[in-house]
Write a protein that holds these residues in place. Sequence first.
Motif, PDB file in Angstrom:
ATOM      1  N   ARG A 258       0.838  -1.198   0.000  1.00  0.00           N
ATOM      2  CA  ARG A 258       0.000   0.000   0.000  1.00  0.00           C
ATOM      3  C   ARG A 258       0.873   1.247   0.000  1.00  0.00           C
ATOM      4  O   ARG A 258       1.984   1.246   0.499  1.00  0.00           O
ATOM      5  CB  ARG A 258      -0.901   0.035   1.235  1.00  0.00           C
ATOM      6  N   GLY A 259       0.321   2.318  -0.502  1.00  0.00           N
ATOM      7  CA  GLY A 259       1.030   3.580  -0.516  1.00  0.00           C
ATOM      8  C   GLY A 259       0.991   4.255   0.841  1.00  0.00           C
ATOM      9  O   GLY A 259       0.293   3.815   1.774  1.00  0.00           O
ATOM     10  N   LEU A 260       1.726   5.335   0.944  1.00  0.00           N
ATOM     11  CA  LEU A 260       1.811   6.071   2.207  1.00  0.00           C
ATOM     12  C   LEU A 260       0.447   6.551   2.665  1.00  0.00           C
ATOM     13  O   LEU A 260       0.068   6.352   3.826  1.00  0.00           O
ATOM     14  CB  LEU A 260       2.757   7.269   2.048  1.00  0.00           C
ATOM     15  N   PHE A 261      -0.310   7.160   1.791  1.00  0.00           N
ATOM     16  CA  PHE A 261      -1.578   7.731   2.202  1.00  0.00           C
ATOM     17  C   PHE A 261      -2.623   6.663   2.517  1.00  0.00           C
ATOM     18  O   PHE A 261      -3.463   6.865   3.389  1.00  0.00           O
ATOM     19  CB  PHE A 261      -2.078   8.725   1.161  1.00  0.00           C
TER      20      PHE A 261
ATOM     21  N   PHE B  75      -4.951   9.833  19.604  1.00  0.00           N
ATOM     22  CA  PHE B  75      -4.532   8.561  19.005  1.00  0.00           C
ATOM     23  C   PHE B  75      -4.320   8.711  17.498  1.00  0.00           C
ATOM     24  O   PHE B  75      -3.389   8.161  16.929  1.00  0.00           O
ATOM     25  CB  PHE B  75      -5.570   7.472  19.280  1.00  0.00           C
ATOM     26  N   GLY B  76      -5.215   9.453  16.837  1.00  0.00           N
ATOM     27  CA  GLY B  76      -5.080   9.661  15.394  1.00  0.00           C
ATOM     28  C   GLY B  76      -3.821  10.446  15.047  1.00  0.00           C
ATOM     29  O   GLY B  76      -3.144  10.147  14.063  1.00  0.00           O
ATOM     30  N   ALA B  77      -3.489  11.447  15.861  1.00  0.00           N
ATOM     31  CA  ALA B  77      -2.272  12.226  15.617  1.00  0.00           C
ATOM     32  C   ALA B  77      -1.028  11.368  15.804  1.00  0.00           C
ATOM     33  O   ALA B  77      -0.070  11.455  15.016  1.00  0.00           O
ATOM     34  CB  ALA B  77      -2.229  13.428  16.562  1.00  0.00           C
ATOM     35  N   VAL B  78      -1.034  10.532  16.817  1.00  0.00           N
ATOM     36  CA  VAL B  78       0.108   9.634  17.041  1.00  0.00           C
ATOM     37  C   VAL B  78       0.227   8.641  15.886  1.00  0.00           C
ATOM     38  O   VAL B  78       1.335   8.346  15.417  1.00  0.00           O
ATOM     39  CB  VAL B  78      -0.023   8.910  18.405  1.00  0.00           C
ATOM     40  N   ALA B  79      -0.893   8.142  15.393  1.00  0.00           N
ATOM     41  CA  ALA B  79      -0.865   7.206  14.259  1.00  0.00           C
ATOM     42  C   ALA B  79      -0.322   7.879  13.005  1.00  0.00           C
ATOM     43  O   ALA B  79       0.423   7.264  12.237  1.00  0.00           O
ATOM     44  CB  ALA B  79      -2.261   6.655  13.998  1.00  0.00           C
ATOM     45  N   MET B  80      -0.670   9.151  12.803  1.00  0.00           N
ATOM     46  CA  MET B  80      -0.145   9.856  11.645  1.00  0.00           C
ATOM     47  C   MET B  80       1.371  10.049  11.769  1.00  0.00           C
ATOM     48  O   MET B  80       2.110   9.814  10.805  1.00  0.00           O
ATOM     49  CB  MET B  80      -0.828  11.209  11.493  1.00  0.00           C
ATOM     50  N   LEU B  81       1.844  10.436  12.942  1.00  0.00           N
ATOM     51  CA  LEU B  81       3.286  10.572  13.153  1.00  0.00           C
ATOM     52  C   LEU B  81       4.001   9.240  12.947  1.00  0.00           C
ATOM     53  O   LEU B  81       5.076   9.184  12.342  1.00  0.00           O
ATOM     54  CB  LEU B  81       3.576  11.087  14.567  1.00  0.00           C
ATOM     55  N   TYR B  82       3.403   8.168  13.455  1.00  0.00           N
ATOM     56  CA  TYR B  82       4.014   6.849  13.321  1.00  0.00           C
ATOM     57  C   TYR B  82       4.109   6.433  11.854  1.00  0.00           C
ATOM     58  O   TYR B  82       5.143   5.946  11.401  1.00  0.00           O
ATOM     59  CB  TYR B  82       3.224   5.810  14.117  1.00  0.00           C
ATOM     60  N   THR B  83       3.041   6.628  11.101  1.00  0.00           N
ATOM     61  CA  THR B  83       3.039   6.228   9.695  1.00  0.00           C
ATOM     62  C   THR B  83       4.057   7.032   8.892  1.00  0.00           C
ATOM     63  O   THR B  83       4.778   6.467   8.062  1.00  0.00           O
ATOM     64  CB  THR B  83       1.636   6.405   9.090  1.00  0.00           C
TER      65      THR B  83
END
Length: 154
Positions: free
Chosen positions: A31-34, A88-96
Amino acid sequence: MSDEIDVGALAPMFGVRGSEPEYLEYDIRGRGLFERMFFNCGASFLVGMTIGGAVGVWEGSRPGTFRVKTNAMMNGFGKRGSAVGNGFGAVAMLYTLSENLLENFKLDQWTPVAAGVTTGVLYKSMAGPRAIALAGLIGGVLSGALHLSPISPR
């Protein structure tokens, strides 16, 4: 007129090679980044909303009349659920984003752990050196544990 068109002869022109659909394969690395970011952010927001909402409902269930208690529980769910879900969503975005950047360094199985450390460090980057180190340690341990768990998609 439509009886004359042979769909099987047109299939190779559109990139269809076999009789099985290709979209049934699921490979998270393909899968791509987005796509990964949307999945990770959405799943994390859902988990955070559920956890925060449960805390808000528990806080709102103090003694009182049924009407007051129901209103307090709904307000608590909305307040706590949205705040924890957004975190949680912000942490997931940073992690990805960290994981995608670190994949270029070919760390192999250490990429998720390094991404967790990077996420923790970035998340608490304005809190001082002790908080930064603790957040990096927590991020590395949690992402390493998730990566080694049997539910990991990797």
